[in-house]
Design a protein around this motif. Sequence first.
Motif, PDB file in Angstrom:
ATOM      1  N   VAL A   1       1.054  -1.255  -0.247  1.00  0.00           N
ATOM      2  CA  VAL A   1      -0.103  -0.198   0.329  1.00  0.00           C
ATOM      3  C   VAL A   1       1.355   0.968  -0.085  1.00  0.00           C
ATOM      4  N   ALA A   2       1.595   1.148   0.734  1.00  0.00           N
ATOM      5  CA  ALA A   2       2.163   2.162   0.919  1.00  0.00           C
ATOM      6  C   ALA A   2       3.438   2.802  -0.797  1.00  0.00           C
ATOM      7  N   VAL A   3       3.712   1.543  -1.074  1.00  0.00           N
ATOM      8  CA  VAL A   3       4.242   1.903  -2.827  1.00  0.00           C
ATOM      9  C   VAL A   3       3.090   2.443  -3.490  1.00  0.00           C
ATOM     10  N   SER A   4       1.566   2.215  -3.106  1.00  0.00           N
ATOM     11  CA  SER A   4       0.977   2.517  -4.362  1.00  0.00           C
ATOM     12  C   SER A   4       0.567   3.872  -4.046  1.00  0.00           C
ATOM     13  N   SER A   5       0.573   4.387  -2.488  1.00  0.00           N
ATOM     14  CA  SER A   5       0.590   5.605  -2.371  1.00  0.00           C
ATOM     15  C   SER A   5       1.903   6.783  -2.738  1.00  0.00           C
ATOM     16  N   PHE A   6       2.774   5.891  -2.729  1.00  0.00           N
ATOM     17  CA  PHE A   6       4.070   7.090  -2.993  1.00  0.00           C
ATOM     18  C   PHE A   6       3.521   7.342  -4.956  1.00  0.00           C
ATOM     19  N   PHE A   7       3.154   5.917  -5.585  1.00  0.00           N
ATOM     20  CA  PHE A   7       2.451   6.248  -7.098  1.00  0.00           C
ATOM     21  C   PHE A   7       1.003   7.141  -7.666  1.00  0.00           C
ATOM     22  N   ASP A   8       0.281   6.739  -6.736  1.00  0.00           N
ATOM     23  CA  ASP A   8      -0.538   7.571  -6.706  1.00  0.00           C
ATOM     24  C   ASP A   8      -0.624   9.261  -6.791  1.00  0.00           C
ATOM     25  N   GLY A   9       0.831   9.207  -5.952  1.00  0.00           N
ATOM     26  CA  GLY A   9       0.760  10.894  -5.237  1.00  0.00           C
ATOM     27  C   GLY A   9       0.833  11.404  -6.525  1.00  0.00           C
ATOM     28  N   VAL A  10       2.419  11.056  -7.040  1.00  0.00           N
ATOM     29  CA  VAL A  10       3.232  11.241  -8.116  1.00  0.00           C
ATOM     30  C   VAL A  10       1.907  11.371  -9.320  1.00  0.00           C
TER      31      VAL A  10
ATOM     32  N   LEU B   1      -2.209 -11.704 -11.132  1.00  0.00           N
ATOM     33  CA  LEU B   1      -1.417 -12.184  -9.358  1.00  0.00           C
ATOM     34  C   LEU B   1      -2.103 -12.434  -8.118  1.00  0.00           C
ATOM     35  N   ALA B   2      -3.620 -12.060  -8.186  1.00  0.00           N
ATOM     36  CA  ALA B   2      -4.824 -12.782  -7.634  1.00  0.00           C
ATOM     37  C   ALA B   2      -5.093 -14.009  -7.666  1.00  0.00           C
ATOM     38  N   PHE B   3      -5.570 -14.286  -8.526  1.00  0.00           N
ATOM     39  CA  PHE B   3      -6.300 -15.864  -8.756  1.00  0.00           C
ATOM     40  C   PHE B   3      -5.352 -16.774  -9.091  1.00  0.00           C
ATOM     41  N   VAL B   4      -4.550 -16.273 -10.616  1.00  0.00           N
ATOM     42  CA  VAL B   4      -3.342 -17.823 -10.512  1.00  0.00           C
ATOM     43  C   VAL B   4      -2.605 -17.684 -10.211  1.00  0.00           C
ATOM     44  N   LEU B   5      -1.622 -16.314  -9.518  1.00  0.00           N
ATOM     45  CA  LEU B   5      -0.252 -16.631  -9.431  1.00  0.00           C
ATOM     46  C   LEU B   5      -1.085 -17.201  -7.331  1.00  0.00           C
ATOM     47  N   ASP B   6      -1.614 -17.034  -6.800  1.00  0.00           N
ATOM     48  CA  ASP B   6      -2.567 -16.996  -6.125  1.00  0.00           C
ATOM     49  C   ASP B   6      -2.179 -16.553  -4.516  1.00  0.00           C
ATOM     50  N   MET B   7      -1.767 -14.985  -4.825  1.00  0.00           N
ATOM     51  CA  MET B   7      -1.300 -14.024  -4.130  1.00  0.00           C
ATOM     52  C   MET B   7      -2.023 -13.475  -3.431  1.00  0.00           C
ATOM     53  N   LYS B   8      -3.958 -13.793  -3.667  1.00  0.00           N
ATOM     54  CA  LYS B   8      -4.738 -12.619  -2.716  1.00  0.00           C
ATOM     55  C   LYS B   8      -4.960 -11.747  -2.773  1.00  0.00           C
ATOM     56  N   GLY B   9      -5.276 -10.562  -1.991  1.00  0.00           N
ATOM     57  CA  GLY B   9      -5.277  -9.816  -1.698  1.00  0.00           C
ATOM     58  C   GLY B   9      -4.123  -8.914  -1.922  1.00  0.00           C
ATOM     59  N   LYS B  10      -2.967  -9.218  -1.598  1.00  0.00           N
ATOM     60  CA  LYS B  10      -1.644  -8.130  -2.533  1.00  0.00           C
ATOM     61  C   LYS B  10      -2.061  -8.624  -4.044  1.00  0.00           C
ATOM     62  N   GLY B  11      -1.733  -9.527  -5.042  1.00  0.00           N
ATOM     63  CA  GLY B  11      -1.308  -9.322  -6.277  1.00  0.00           C
ATOM     64  C   GLY B  11      -2.707  -8.551  -6.670  1.00  0.00           C
ATOM     65  N   LEU B  12      -4.057  -8.260  -5.902  1.00  0.00           N
ATOM     66  CA  LEU B  12      -5.129  -7.303  -6.498  1.00  0.00           C
ATOM     67  C   LEU B  12      -4.937  -6.125  -6.386  1.00  0.00           C
ATOM     68  N   TRP B  13      -3.517  -6.068  -5.455  1.00  0.00           N
ATOM     69  CA  TRP B  13      -3.096  -4.451  -5.222  1.00  0.00           C
ATOM     70  C   TRP B  13      -1.992  -4.017  -5.859  1.00  0.00           C
ATOM     71  N   LEU B  14      -1.612  -4.648  -5.895  1.00  0.00           N
ATOM     72  CA  LEU B  14      -0.327  -5.206  -6.895  1.00  0.00           C
ATOM     73  C   LEU B  14      -0.479  -4.608  -8.082  1.00  0.00           C
ATOM     74  N   GLY B  15      -1.230  -5.698  -9.129  1.00  0.00           N
ATOM     75  CA  GLY B  15      -2.529  -4.681  -9.711  1.00  0.00           C
ATOM     76  C   GLY B  15      -2.638  -3.535 -10.120  1.00  0.00           C
ATOM     77  N   VAL B  16      -2.741  -2.331  -9.607  1.00  0.00           N
ATOM     78  CA  VAL B  16      -3.241  -1.388  -8.394  1.00  0.00           C
ATOM     79  C   VAL B  16      -1.987  -0.531  -9.646  1.00  0.00           C
ATOM     80  N   VAL B  17      -0.589  -1.105  -8.431  1.00  0.00           N
ATOM     81  CA  VAL B  17       0.326  -0.197  -8.704  1.00  0.00           C
ATOM     82  C   VAL B  17       0.797  -0.542  -9.733  1.00  0.00           C
ATOM     83  N   SER B  18       0.640  -1.593 -10.676  1.00  0.00           N
ATOM     84  CA  SER B  18       1.408  -1.876 -11.916  1.00  0.00           C
ATOM     85  C   SER B  18       0.218  -0.884 -12.764  1.00  0.00           C
ATOM     86  N   ALA B  19      -0.722  -0.259 -12.386  1.00  0.00           N
ATOM     87  CA  ALA B  19      -2.080   0.828 -13.192  1.00  0.00           C
ATOM     88  C   ALA B  19      -1.185   1.994 -13.156  1.00  0.00           C
ATOM     89  N   PHE B  20      -0.950   2.479 -11.756  1.00  0.00           N
ATOM     90  CA  PHE B  20       0.330   4.151 -11.577  1.00  0.00           C
ATOM     91  C   PHE B  20       0.792   4.114 -12.077  1.00  0.00           C
TER      92      PHE B  20
END
Length: 460
Positions: free
Chosen positions: A349-358, A394-413
Amino acid sequence: MMDIQGGEVLNEVKRQLLLAGPLFSIGLLQYSLQIISLMFVGHLGELALAAASMATSFVSVTGFSLLMGMASALDTLCGQSFGAKRYHMLGLHTQCAMFVLLVVSIFLVIITSNTKMILIALHQDQDISKGAGLYARYMIPSVVAYGQLQCLVKFLQTQNIVFPMVLSSGIAALIHILLCWILVFEFELRIRGTALANSISYWINVCLIALYVKISSCCSETWTGFTVDALHNVLAFLRISVPSALMLCLKVWTFEMVVILSGLLPNPKLETSVLSIWLVLLLSIRVSNELGAGRPRAARMAAYVALVMVVVEGVLVGVLMVLLRDVWGRVYSEEEEVVRYLATMMPTVAVSSFFDGVQSVLSGVARGCGWQKMGAYINLASFYLVGIPCSITLAFVLDMKGKGLWLGVVSAFLVQVVFFLGITVRTNWDKQVTLEHCSLLDLNLLAHNSHLFNFIFLSG
């Protein structure tokens, strides 16, 4: 190359800090209404928190984000009019926005009242959907209030009048805490009490700001009272507000998809509780003011100074979030599972917060320049061609669950930052000033033609 002196940069930093400090406080205080509500609900149990979080996310996406996106057209219209000293146009643009958003709110109320049915149709947990539907119904008055609030906030922000809004938002937040306590525990309304407190607090803030606009001498030139002349600018407003809404909604709808996808994971109550906590803006005002005043060099410097400032702020906030990762969860819930899971999610979430701010600063340049349509295309590509597919994989295929969902958001940012940064660096600010003044002349001509048509029609 930019020929900018150190003193000019320092003055720009001071200007942005004087504006950013109060704006940050306003945003935090207004956003705190939902956070405070979730804090109270979180102590009613995991199911109550999941239901309230889902309802808050759903109403924010289907209602609040659309209204905020449409209202952000005032960043361009009012900001440039104020910079060009066409003060009377600020009141006309704002009244037009208030009328349009009031009409839009009627349709949003219908959607909000059917939250339960919509969530069930999306295959969400039955218990969570039932609780979310109940919570959303009591939030309906806040949907109407939010649209009017955003118009008034933009009207004052583009004039750099911010401290009265800090005061009104602070008063509303304090009253909200008291209301939540009374309605949840004293009247035993439980989850319904926090939603009802939300609605009351939003309307209190609207009334306080509207009263200030009415009686303050600071608004005497920009607000001359309600007039039907404001309706002449509806088409001009829609030309900017629709792309503005899409620009924001394409991003926020991704967050709602993440929450909905979290409800399909093995432990929907836990995943929804944690992810919804994290789903819940400055530069557009500074840039639009400078462009409207015909100062391309100052607008360019405002953009670069804000970018450096947000990078520094993002690093500091990110470090703080990671250091306090074991503390945040207990603010929202007493469930140990929620607290532990939240702590493991915090670095992501901290990483996503950084890129979201930029990206927020860079997209603010786009809004200030009136490039909302381009911003909408960038957000469409970032979130729907990159973000969502990455989240699902990331969430369903690689089974990273909630963290995988959020990492997808980071990639979009990250994709957003690359596109918006490229546009900002390549912007011809002198040419942009010329375009903005032509735009202002077009708006004045449109209003003039409307007046002329009405005169001929009435005379006939």
